[in-house]
Design a protein around this motif. Sequence first.
Motif, PDB file in Angstrom:
ATOM      1  N   LEU A   1      10.477   8.875   1.768  1.00  0.00           N
ATOM      2  CA  LEU A   1       9.052   8.924   1.925  1.00  0.00           C
ATOM      3  C   LEU A   1       8.406   7.594   2.494  1.00  0.00           C
ATOM      4  N   ILE A   2       8.958   6.579   2.404  1.00  0.00           N
ATOM      5  CA  ILE A   2       8.724   5.260   2.744  1.00  0.00           C
ATOM      6  C   ILE A   2       8.955   5.293   4.315  1.00  0.00           C
ATOM      7  N   TYR A   3      10.209   5.699   4.703  1.00  0.00           N
ATOM      8  CA  TYR A   3      10.865   5.361   6.185  1.00  0.00           C
ATOM      9  C   TYR A   3      10.148   6.425   6.897  1.00  0.00           C
ATOM     10  N   GLY A   4       9.962   7.648   6.273  1.00  0.00           N
ATOM     11  CA  GLY A   4       9.207   8.745   6.898  1.00  0.00           C
ATOM     12  C   GLY A   4       7.885   8.299   7.724  1.00  0.00           C
ATOM     13  N   THR A   5       6.989   7.520   6.543  1.00  0.00           N
ATOM     14  CA  THR A   5       5.724   7.314   6.794  1.00  0.00           C
ATOM     15  C   THR A   5       5.687   5.926   7.904  1.00  0.00           C
ATOM     16  N   LEU A   6       6.878   5.173   7.686  1.00  0.00           N
ATOM     17  CA  LEU A   6       6.903   3.935   8.400  1.00  0.00           C
ATOM     18  C   LEU A   6       7.209   4.250   9.936  1.00  0.00           C
ATOM     19  N   LEU A   7       8.077   5.489  10.099  1.00  0.00           N
ATOM     20  CA  LEU A   7       8.551   5.827  11.573  1.00  0.00           C
ATOM     21  C   LEU A   7       7.218   6.410  11.976  1.00  0.00           C
ATOM     22  N   PHE A   8       6.391   7.189  11.410  1.00  0.00           N
ATOM     23  CA  PHE A   8       5.433   7.889  11.917  1.00  0.00           C
ATOM     24  C   PHE A   8       4.226   6.615  12.228  1.00  0.00           C
ATOM     25  N   LEU A   9       4.208   5.448  11.594  1.00  0.00           N
ATOM     26  CA  LEU A   9       3.243   4.631  12.075  1.00  0.00           C
ATOM     27  C   LEU A   9       3.638   3.902  13.454  1.00  0.00           C
ATOM     28  N   VAL A  10       4.951   3.757  13.360  1.00  0.00           N
ATOM     29  CA  VAL A  10       5.665   2.899  14.345  1.00  0.00           C
ATOM     30  C   VAL A  10       5.736   3.825  15.670  1.00  0.00           C
TER      31      VAL A  10
ATOM     32  N   LEU B   1       0.899  -1.145  -0.036  1.00  0.00           N
ATOM     33  CA  LEU B   1      -0.021  -0.055   0.026  1.00  0.00           C
ATOM     34  C   LEU B   1       0.817   1.270  -0.087  1.00  0.00           C
ATOM     35  N   LEU B   2       1.760   1.270   0.712  1.00  0.00           N
ATOM     36  CA  LEU B   2       2.606   2.350   0.919  1.00  0.00           C
ATOM     37  C   LEU B   2       3.419   2.784  -0.471  1.00  0.00           C
ATOM     38  N   LEU B   3       4.024   1.734  -0.971  1.00  0.00           N
ATOM     39  CA  LEU B   3       4.920   1.745  -2.013  1.00  0.00           C
ATOM     40  C   LEU B   3       3.914   2.088  -3.236  1.00  0.00           C
ATOM     41  N   THR B   4       2.752   1.704  -3.486  1.00  0.00           N
ATOM     42  CA  THR B   4       1.632   1.941  -4.542  1.00  0.00           C
ATOM     43  C   THR B   4       1.378   3.431  -4.128  1.00  0.00           C
ATOM     44  N   PHE B   5       1.152   3.932  -3.275  1.00  0.00           N
ATOM     45  CA  PHE B   5       1.063   5.669  -3.068  1.00  0.00           C
ATOM     46  C   PHE B   5       2.280   6.407  -3.430  1.00  0.00           C
ATOM     47  N   SER B   6       3.485   5.875  -2.782  1.00  0.00           N
ATOM     48  CA  SER B   6       4.607   6.622  -3.101  1.00  0.00           C
ATOM     49  C   SER B   6       5.175   6.616  -4.596  1.00  0.00           C
ATOM     50  N   SER B   7       4.990   5.309  -5.358  1.00  0.00           N
ATOM     51  CA  SER B   7       5.426   5.373  -6.574  1.00  0.00           C
ATOM     52  C   SER B   7       4.353   6.208  -7.482  1.00  0.00           C
ATOM     53  N   PHE B   8       3.208   5.991  -7.081  1.00  0.00           N
ATOM     54  CA  PHE B   8       2.170   7.127  -7.866  1.00  0.00           C
ATOM     55  C   PHE B   8       2.476   8.275  -7.905  1.00  0.00           C
ATOM     56  N   LEU B   9       3.002   8.865  -6.669  1.00  0.00           N
ATOM     57  CA  LEU B   9       3.330  10.314  -6.556  1.00  0.00           C
ATOM     58  C   LEU B   9       4.519  10.595  -7.203  1.00  0.00           C
ATOM     59  N   LEU B  10       5.673   9.895  -7.090  1.00  0.00           N
ATOM     60  CA  LEU B  10       7.118  10.179  -7.710  1.00  0.00           C
ATOM     61  C   LEU B  10       7.116   9.871  -9.010  1.00  0.00           C
ATOM     62  N   TYR B  11       6.230   9.139  -9.624  1.00  0.00           N
ATOM     63  CA  TYR B  11       6.348   8.779 -11.189  1.00  0.00           C
ATOM     64  C   TYR B  11       5.018   9.096 -11.717  1.00  0.00           C
TER      65      TYR B  11
END
Length: 253
Positions: free
Chosen positions: A238-247, A150-160
Amino acid sequence: MELQIPPSPLSIAKLHQGGVNNARKTKNRNKFMRCSVCKNEIEENYCPNCGQYFKDKRVNFRTIFIDLFDSVFSLESSFFKNIKVAVNQPKTLPTNYWNGFRKFYFSPGKFFTIASLFLLLHYSIANEFLGIVVSSNISSQFVVLLTNILLLTFSSFLLYIQFKKNLFEHLILNLYNVSLWIIIFVPISIFLSLVLDNNKIEQFFFVAFHILVIVWNSKAFELTIFKRILFVTLNLILIYGTLLFLVYKYGEF
């Protein structure tokens, strides 16, 4: 002078019955020599129209054993061929699916199913993945799988976004790549969980897992080396920022 004994009525009856049985066998064989699917005539055990295989023998133990053996090893062969393509040609599977082609390669759903089965095997041995334990009511491995997709889907959609792929096309991309690297890293994670007590070492491999998924995502698009490095770096942030927030919000490693 040679004495000839006329055949007995019993012998005549047996010969007659044998002829009838042979006629029936011939009739039955001819009956099934047409394809049961498209009704074309079978040629050398194969239908030339649809490719269905025909074997003019009754089912027995050997038949079942050979069919089971062929099924297992043909699945194994196609599995490793698809993994090889996914690793060596990262663009091939997602773009083939994007362009409407089906059946030749594994679908993203099949990759996801196989990855889930690998994780189920992992769960039977250890309830963590590469040292990551998630505070959740379901297996941490499945949390890792679904969260990453889910996270990579949204991040790749935004970046690419410049490549004009919709959200569902990015979902296909990430179903392939996250599932691929889950399949590859599950044996590594099982081995590490059995031989190591230090989660910090295992978590190093989790970072490597993430980097590989993100790099493989970038390879689905035509990019210069500079842009690829830039996009991969931004994706990691973007991914690690989001993961750190979720953690921080819901749990901890």
